[in-house]
Write a protein that holds these residues in place. Structure first.
Motif, PDB file in Angstrom:
ATOM      1  N   THR A 142       2.833   4.056   4.168  1.00  0.00           N
ATOM      2  CA  THR A 142       1.278   3.890   3.230  1.00  0.00           C
ATOM      3  C   THR A 142       0.918   4.920   2.192  1.00  0.00           C
ATOM      4  O   THR A 142       1.574   6.310   2.940  1.00  0.00           O
TER       5      THR A 142
ATOM      6  N   LYS B 187     -10.885  -3.506   3.285  1.00  0.00           N
ATOM      7  CA  LYS B 187      -9.425  -4.122   3.862  1.00  0.00           C
ATOM      8  C   LYS B 187      -8.167  -2.978   3.789  1.00  0.00           C
ATOM      9  O   LYS B 187      -7.719  -2.523   4.366  1.00  0.00           O
ATOM     10  N   GLY B 188      -7.826  -2.815   2.488  1.00  0.00           N
ATOM     11  CA  GLY B 188      -6.573  -1.979   2.308  1.00  0.00           C
ATOM     12  C   GLY B 188      -6.489  -0.871   2.605  1.00  0.00           C
ATOM     13  O   GLY B 188      -5.623  -0.210   3.611  1.00  0.00           O
TER      14      GLY B 188
ATOM     15  N   THR C 178      -1.365  -2.728  -2.251  1.00  0.00           N
ATOM     16  CA  THR C 178      -2.467  -3.870  -2.346  1.00  0.00           C
ATOM     17  C   THR C 178      -3.271  -3.293  -3.932  1.00  0.00           C
ATOM     18  O   THR C 178      -2.494  -1.999  -4.218  1.00  0.00           O
TER      19      THR C 178
ATOM     20  N   GLN D 122      -6.437  -6.747  10.041  1.00  0.00           N
ATOM     21  CA  GLN D 122      -7.608  -5.929   9.737  1.00  0.00           C
ATOM     22  C   GLN D 122      -8.114  -5.233  10.725  1.00  0.00           C
ATOM     23  O   GLN D 122      -9.201  -5.641  11.550  1.00  0.00           O
TER      24      GLN D 122
ATOM     25  N   ARG E 111       0.898   0.476  -1.706  1.00  0.00           N
ATOM     26  CA  ARG E 111       1.678  -0.497  -0.382  1.00  0.00           C
ATOM     27  C   ARG E 111       1.233   0.926   0.993  1.00  0.00           C
ATOM     28  O   ARG E 111       0.956   1.980   1.212  1.00  0.00           O
TER      29      ARG E 111
ATOM     30  N   GLN F  49       0.186  -9.400   1.823  1.00  0.00           N
ATOM     31  CA  GLN F  49       0.746  -8.668   3.191  1.00  0.00           C
ATOM     32  C   GLN F  49       2.008  -9.872   3.717  1.00  0.00           C
ATOM     33  O   GLN F  49       1.368 -10.889   3.739  1.00  0.00           O
TER      34      GLN F  49
ATOM     35  N   ASN G 107      -5.004  -7.600  -1.651  1.00  0.00           N
ATOM     36  CA  ASN G 107      -3.911  -7.030  -0.889  1.00  0.00           C
ATOM     37  C   ASN G 107      -2.858  -8.173  -0.153  1.00  0.00           C
ATOM     38  O   ASN G 107      -2.667  -9.768  -0.177  1.00  0.00           O
TER      39      ASN G 107
ATOM     40  N   THR H  34      -8.558   1.008  -2.398  1.00  0.00           N
ATOM     41  CA  THR H  34      -7.613   0.104  -2.401  1.00  0.00           C
ATOM     42  C   THR H  34      -8.982  -0.995  -1.871  1.00  0.00           C
ATOM     43  O   THR H  34      -8.328  -1.926  -1.084  1.00  0.00           O
TER      44      THR H  34
END
Length: 920
Positions: A19, A36-37, A55, A362, A8, A265, A263, A33
């Motif tokens: 995180t 991006k993650g 993710t 991002q 997460r 979100q 991901n 991940t």
């Protein structure tokens, strides 16, 4: 402990960062991940506003795909756990009738693959939850807009329904209402599209492929948000193996076994009215490197609208001045600074402003042109952000092709008939084509093309690769066409609104003019200015200078400094004075391979033919004397151009039959003449001689050093030409550094005998000219036996030069002339090989090189080892060659700048990485 599949990121309900990759660097986390993650987590860690989410790891994707698209045990339960955690953090639930949670589902591989994989937005909407969205936002138009977008995207991305069907329905609605823009449709208009969209879904979904959505015998758009989520996650995993993604990985040398993360979100919305917006931006100009905020945004829109080019965007510089968005714009500009300070690089970012609140969706290291990469690296060094070593590693060697490729001749006269956005620099000229298939067809026919599209999509990648340049009528500088073109180094002009493209009928009309373009009509584009020109504009190759010279000088300083590790030299393969001069101009430290057989072409071909075919000894002798004089003239020019630099001249290598006419062509000629009643006795005799030189396998036949043993007079002629040219230049005050290389050595006795022959000829010339000559004699290592027996052979050799073209051919048993057109495509498709072994050093061939280097140094501790095959100019191979202990690489003159940069980077990477900025 069970393997962890999900991580997460973002805050909990109390605003605390939860995180789960907080202990890892971005580089460490991206392998788990995805990029991006990892970057979402990093932004959350440094306190930027990131919508919470979780993710699913890249490793889960690999396991899922490897099992035939079956989820690993326990993963679905783990996803359910993290989905519930996200709902708790947000105080909302997917599909809730009163206050629904909506999420995006996005891909994210370890390496950036922009536009290649799939995304689904607004997930969680159905006929009930859309009412809850209306209730919570008091904005029916926004809710119905989000719902129709979700149906479109889910149907297209997840279920394979053609997105154009929904676009057609939307355009029909706009036509009914007499409006041009989506934003001009009201809530009732958008609401009325929902049943139409659902019908499109039902009519076009393959019920056998997707039984999960079949109700009462027919496909029905799924209302269960958890089913929506699972199907979307599976679709994103599946997008890793789409043809466009596979092609992109091949083009960018990204391994196929990495997988993509997913991901999930929380959605934030840029389409909630005029205080909402979405955009894509760079912290600096990705086209030329200028230190300015660069990008596009749209008011009252979602992110896909920006990159898809559906609406023309506004420049990011206008954001802080836009009513209702001023504060968010100022905050975004502050985020630019935070990201550059944190990453010490030019960053690409995506953002959404929801009713005045900024959210970061991002960030990643921004893709940039070679021109921009050079300037950003130099500027960041001068700003004290990075070290010189880091600056050198910031420019990809392959990118230099962009600067070394043609530009418009500055003296050319031409008229610009249309103008767009300068999306990717460089110039190109070619025939107009309207599809990837046509671009591919033109390339196969040897004709250059310009791909002309309304806007490109990921499915156009093959055509973008095959075309010389890309031209679109829509889209901004961060559109798909622009981003992909910059990454490939292809010229691109976007957003040429004057172009009216009729792809089905293969024509283009230009507003405000009488220009009409048809398929095949030649146009030229300048991706640096945005100019579009009718007809062909002459192109020129730019010279080294400016920022490129600075970076290459820094690279040379690093790779040639013995205090920073072993020196890695760069030489060129050149066969004539002009190429030798070009090599020197491009920074080569010498000639690593002069292929003397290339000097036998053109008018001289008849001389070598006379030597081969003549039965009269006087004719043979005369032919050799003329060839020797011609070669001596070439050597004089080359040695002058490279004065003071090493020039390795290879003795004649190819089979003799390559210098002869094709006997089959002669046979056809004889047949025609005899049919006409002509006497062809002499031609029949010639045909018999030509046939006598044909071999079943000429690449393994009478060639290389074997020629010099069977025809010793050839070696004598060549050595005399080489050595006498050297002696004359010494007498004239020059400083030639000549070396002689013997090809295709397999046995110790071969090099012993040929070396003695060469040394005897050197002594003769030395005595004639009264000049003392020191000319090293070495050999090519291009046969496995030579590498295996390198210790013995090195007793008689001053240097080894690895000829990886033939070494690859004889190691793998692949014909370098035939393999790529026959079985190699199958080998690539079936992943038997991942890269072309003739372009990038194969690991098996590398073992032979390693054996040759180690054995060579045992037999002769002072031996110099280099490489002169095609792989000598390949950055990935250069890294391997440095690690194998080679002293230099040699490549084509045009790739010398690339090799200089790659060699410096290889040295940096093999010696612990760049020096930290604080140790500059």
């Amino acid at each position: 402990m069970a393997e962890k599949h999900i991580y997460r990121f973002g805050n909990d309900a109390n605003g605390n960062n939860v995180t789960e990759t907080a202990g890892k660097t971005v580089d460490e986390a991206k392998w788990i991940t995805g990029g991006k993650g990892a970057n979402l987590a990093e932004m959350a860690n440094i306190g930027l506003p990131v919508p919470p989410g979780f993710t699913i790891s890249c490793q889960t994707c690999v396991a899922y795909s490897s099992a035939g698209n079956v989820w690993p045990d326990g993963v679905l339960d783990e996803i359910d756990k993290y989905r519930k955690d996200l709902e708790e953090r947000m105080g909302k639930k997917l599909g809730d009738k009163g206050d629904p949670l909506l999420v995006s589902v996005r891909s994210g591989a370890p390496f950036s693959m922009p536009g290649m994989m799939d995304t689904v937005l607004n997930l969680g909407l159905n006929d009930d939850s859309v009412q809850g969205l209306i209730k919570q936002t008091n904005n029916p138009r926004f809710a119905w807009d989000s719902y129709r977008r979700f149906i479109t995207m889910f149907s297209d991305v997840v279920m394979g329904v053609d997105g154009q069907l929904f676009e057609d329905a939307l355009n029909k609605k706009k036509a009914e209402k007499g409006v041009k823009l989506d934003t001009e449709l009201d809530a009732d208009d958008l609401k009325s599209l929902i049943p139409i969209y659902k019908q499109i879904f039902s009519d076009n979904v393959d019920s056998k492929k997707y039984p999960e959505v079949v109700v009462g015998g027919k496909p029905v758009f799924p209302t269960d948000p958890y089913l929506q989520l699972r199907l979307a996650e599976q679709a994103v995993f599946g997008s890793w193996n789409t043809p466009r993604a596979i092609l992109y990985r091949q083009q960018n040398k990204i391994p196929d076994d990495l997988g993509t993360a997913v991901n999930v979100q929380v959605m934030v919305f840029g389409n909630k009215g005029n205080t909402s917006a979405t955009g894509v931006a760079f912290t600096r100009n990705p086209a030329d490197g200028t230190n300015e905020r660069y990008g596009d945004f749209l008011v009252n829109a979602q992110g896909e609208d920006v990159v898809a080019g559906i609406r023309n965007t506004q420049p990011i510089s206008e954001l802080p001045k836009t009513p209702g968005l001023e504060e968010a714009g100022k905050e975004l500009y502050h985020v630019f600074e935070i990201l550059e300070d944190h990453y010490a690089d030019m960053m690409d970012l995506e953002f959404t402003i929801e009713q005045g609140k900024l959210w970061m969706l991002q960030t990643r290291v921004g893709k940039r042109t070679a021109l921009s990469a050079l300037k950003v690296a130099i500027d960041m060094y001068n700003e004290g952000r990075i070290s010189k070593e880091t600056a050198v590693t910031r420019v990809a060697p392959e990118q230099l092709d962009q600067l070394l490729h043609p530009q418009f001749d500055p003296n050319a006269k031409y008229d610009v008939f249309a103008k767009g956005l300068n999306a990717s620099p460089g110039a190109a000229t070619g025939g107009v084509v309207f599809s990837s298939e046509d671009a591919e067809k033109f390339k196969k026919e040897g004709k250059p093309s310009i791909l002309v599209r309304w806007e490109t999509t990921p499915d156009d990648l093959k055509g973008m690769v095959d075309a010389e340049g890309i031209l679109t009528s829509h889209g901004g500088k961060t559109s798909h066409a622009a981003v992909i073109a910059r990454g490939m180094g292809a010229p691109c002009v976007c957003g040429v609104e004057a172009l009216n493209i009729d792809a089905p009928n293969r024509t283009v009309t230009v507003s405000g003019s009488d220009v009409v373009l048809h398929e095949g009509d030649v146009i030229s584009i300048d991706g640096s200015t945005g100019d579009v020109i009718l007809g062909e504009v002459p192109l020129i190759r730019p010279q080294l200078g400016g920022d490129l010279k600075t970076i290459l000088d820094w690279a040379d300083e690093i790779r040639l400094n013995p205090k920073r590790g072993r020196i890695m030299g760069v030489r060129a393969n050149a066969d004539n004075p002009a190429d030798a001069q070009l090599s020197a101009d491009n920074g080569a430290e010498g000639i690593g391979l002069d292929r003397t057989e290339h000097m036998f072409l053109g008018d001289r071909k008849q001389l070598i033919q006379n030597f081969i075919l003549a039965e009269d000894d006087d004719v043979k002798k005369e032919s050799l004397e003329k060839l020797g004089e011609a070669q001596k003239g070439d050597f004089l020019g080359m040695f002058k151009a490279m004065d003071g630099k090493t020039v390795i001249v290879r003795l004649l290598d190819p089979p003799l039959h390559e210098f002869l006419d094709n006997p089959r062509d002669l046979e056809v000629e004889i047949a025609k003449e005899e049919a006409a009643g002509k006497d062809c006795t002499k031609k029949r005799e010639l045909l018999t001689k030509l046939d006598s030189f044909q071999e079943a396998n000429p690449m393994l036949g009478l060639r290389g050093c074997r020629l010099g043993l069977v025809y010793p007079e050839l070696n004598d002629m060549q050595v005399r030409a080489i050595v006498s040219a050297t002696a004359e230049l010494i007498q004239q005050g020059y400083h030639p550094k000549t070396e002689i290389m013997i090809p295709l050595i397999a046995f110790e006795e071969e090099i012993k005998q040929i070396r003695k022959q060469i040394e005897d000829e050197i002594k003769k010339v030395s005595d004639e000219y009264g000049v003392e000559l020191d000319i090293p004699i070495g050999n090519m290592v291009e046969l496995p036996r030579c590498a295996i027996m390198s210790e013995d052979i090195a007793h008689h050799s001053d240097f080894f030069s690895f000829g990886t073209n033939d070494l690859t051919q004889t190691c793998l048993g692949f014909s370098r002339d035939d393999a790529e057109g026959t079985f190699m495509p199958v080998y690539f498709d079936r992943k038997i090989v991942k890269t072309n072994p003739f372009a990038t050093l194969d690991k098996g061939v590398a073992q032979l090189v390693d054996m040759g280097v180690r054995g060579g140094h045992k037999g002769n501790p002072n031996i110099i080892c280099g490489v002169c095959g095609e792989t000598g100019g390949d950055p990935e191979s250069i890294q391997m060659y440095y690690d194998l202990g080679l002293d230099y690489v040699s490549c084509s003159p045009y790739r010398v700048p690339i090799a200089r940069l790659a060699a410096a980077q290889a040295k940096i990477h093999s010696n612990g990485g760049p020096v930290p900025v604080e140790k500059r």
